[in-house]
Design a protein around this motif. Structure first.
Motif, PDB file in Angstrom:
ATOM      1  N   SER A  18      -5.504   7.287  -5.810  1.00  0.00           N
ATOM      2  CA  SER A  18      -5.515   6.910  -4.399  1.00  0.00           C
ATOM      3  C   SER A  18      -6.918   6.798  -3.830  1.00  0.00           C
ATOM      4  O   SER A  18      -7.859   7.455  -4.298  1.00  0.00           O
ATOM      5  N   LEU A  19      -7.038   5.985  -2.794  1.00  0.00           N
ATOM      6  CA  LEU A  19      -8.236   5.926  -1.972  1.00  0.00           C
ATOM      7  C   LEU A  19      -7.863   6.342  -0.555  1.00  0.00           C
ATOM      8  O   LEU A  19      -6.705   6.198  -0.148  1.00  0.00           O
ATOM      9  N   GLN A  53      -9.211   0.965   3.554  1.00  0.00           N
ATOM     10  CA  GLN A  53      -8.516  -0.275   3.190  1.00  0.00           C
ATOM     11  C   GLN A  53      -8.463  -1.257   4.360  1.00  0.00           C
ATOM     12  O   GLN A  53      -8.509  -0.866   5.527  1.00  0.00           O
ATOM     13  N   TYR A  86       0.862  -1.178   0.000  1.00  0.00           N
ATOM     14  CA  TYR A  86       0.000   0.000   0.000  1.00  0.00           C
ATOM     15  C   TYR A  86       0.902   1.233   0.000  1.00  0.00           C
ATOM     16  O   TYR A  86       1.644   1.472   0.953  1.00  0.00           O
ATOM     17  N   LYS A  94      -0.758  -2.709  -4.437  1.00  0.00           N
ATOM     18  CA  LYS A  94      -2.133  -3.227  -4.477  1.00  0.00           C
ATOM     19  C   LYS A  94      -3.094  -2.051  -4.526  1.00  0.00           C
ATOM     20  O   LYS A  94      -4.102  -2.094  -5.237  1.00  0.00           O
ATOM     21  N   GLN A  95      -2.754  -1.007  -3.755  1.00  0.00           N
ATOM     22  CA  GLN A  95      -3.577   0.187  -3.754  1.00  0.00           C
ATOM     23  C   GLN A  95      -2.740   1.376  -3.274  1.00  0.00           C
ATOM     24  O   GLN A  95      -1.969   1.244  -2.310  1.00  0.00           O
ATOM     25  N   ASN A  96      -2.881   2.512  -3.930  1.00  0.00           N
ATOM     26  CA  ASN A  96      -2.323   3.751  -3.410  1.00  0.00           C
ATOM     27  C   ASN A  96      -3.301   4.333  -2.397  1.00  0.00           C
ATOM     28  O   ASN A  96      -4.513   4.280  -2.603  1.00  0.00           O
ATOM     29  N   ILE A  97      -2.763   4.871  -1.311  1.00  0.00           N
ATOM     30  CA  ILE A  97      -3.617   5.408  -0.255  1.00  0.00           C
ATOM     31  C   ILE A  97      -3.221   6.851   0.037  1.00  0.00           C
ATOM     32  O   ILE A  97      -2.079   7.255  -0.182  1.00  0.00           O
TER      33      ILE A  97
END
Length: 264
Positions: free
Chosen positions: A198-199, A204, A191, A230-233
């Motif tokens: 981004s979220l 997450q 992450y 997997k995901q930008n935060i």
């Protein structure tokens, strides 16, 4: 017991180089620790002391024996020598020449199936690295990994600003490429703290194996990290300033992960 009173002593000159020069620390595979708490934490963290130096008006020989019952080389030093070697303005009269560790990522061991790892890419300021280590200790993360380090871990300012957190965390270094390969091998999702795609971080699920990756305030994370995330935060910012200190950001993200895990 040996005593040194002159700052012109060859050993003192060598130790000054050890304090000031990364090259000397790498060449000798040793570094200086200053202060009772830091030395105690290093011993607890499995570090081996080579020599203890103490100024008897601040730290007695009996305190030396209590600090480490092992029979190691002990040297009494004068005030002038102590002031030459000491890094901090206020300290306790004791220093230790300590054998370095290697910090290979392949040496990392996890006692849980859901490790929480903090990765920092190319942090430049020793104070920021120290603060990251201090934050990681507070959260009891499973490992701290420094990608593409700009300074060696035994810089005295890192030790000082981490308040000994360098010795209480499981710490590794490596290239971004090698660290990504290691995390992929261990099936630990990444992450990335980044603005692009981004979220918000609290949306997450960090209860599973997690690597939280932070970059520098100036340049952020490299493209290689972003491609493997997997995901930008993102941490929502409500003021006029669009960034925060890397250790503060890391603390927010790590403690959200700990909150989700019930602070276990």
């Amino acid at each position: 017991m040996k005593a040194i009173t002159s700052i012109q002593n060859p050993l003192v000159k060598q130790l000054v180089q050890l304090k000031d020069k990364s090259r000397e620390r790498r060449k000798t595979n040793t570094f200086l620790i200053e202060g009772i708490r830091e030395i105690t934490l290093a011993l607890k963290g499995g570090y081996e002391l080579e020599t203890i130096l103490f100024y008897p008006e601040l730290f007695t020989s009996d305190q030396v024996k209590a600090l480490t019952p092992l029979a190691i080389n002990t040297i009494e030093i004068s005030k002038e020598v102590y002031q030459k070697l000491a890094y901090r303005d206020t300290t306790e009269g004791v220093l230790a020449v300590t054998i370095s560790k290697h910090h290979h990522i392949t040496d990392l061991q996890f006692d849980t199936k859901t490790p929480l790892i903090l990765v920092a890419e190319a942090p430049e300021k020793p104070g920021n690295i120290g603060a990251l280590l201090r934050t990681a200790d507070a959260a009891r993360v499973d490992a701290v990994i420094i990608a593409n380090p700009k300074t060696d871990l035994y810089n005295p300012n890192i030790i000082r600003s981490s308040v000994g957190g360098l010795f209480t965390n499981q710490v590794a270094t490596g290239t971004t490429t090698d660290i990504i390969a290691f995390l992929k091998l261990k099936e630990i999702p990444v992450y990335c703290a980044a603005l692009q795609a981004s979220l918000e971080y609290h949306t997450q699920d960090f209860t599973k194996p997690t690597a939280i990756v932070v970059g520098t305030e100036a340049t952020g994370l490299s493209k290689e990290w972003l491609e493997h995330a997997k995901q930008n935060i993102i941490i929502p910012m409500q003021g006029e300033i669009d960034s925060m200190n890397v250790s503060v950001a890391a603390g927010i993200l790590i403690f959200e992960a700990k909150r989700q895990r019930g602070f276990k």
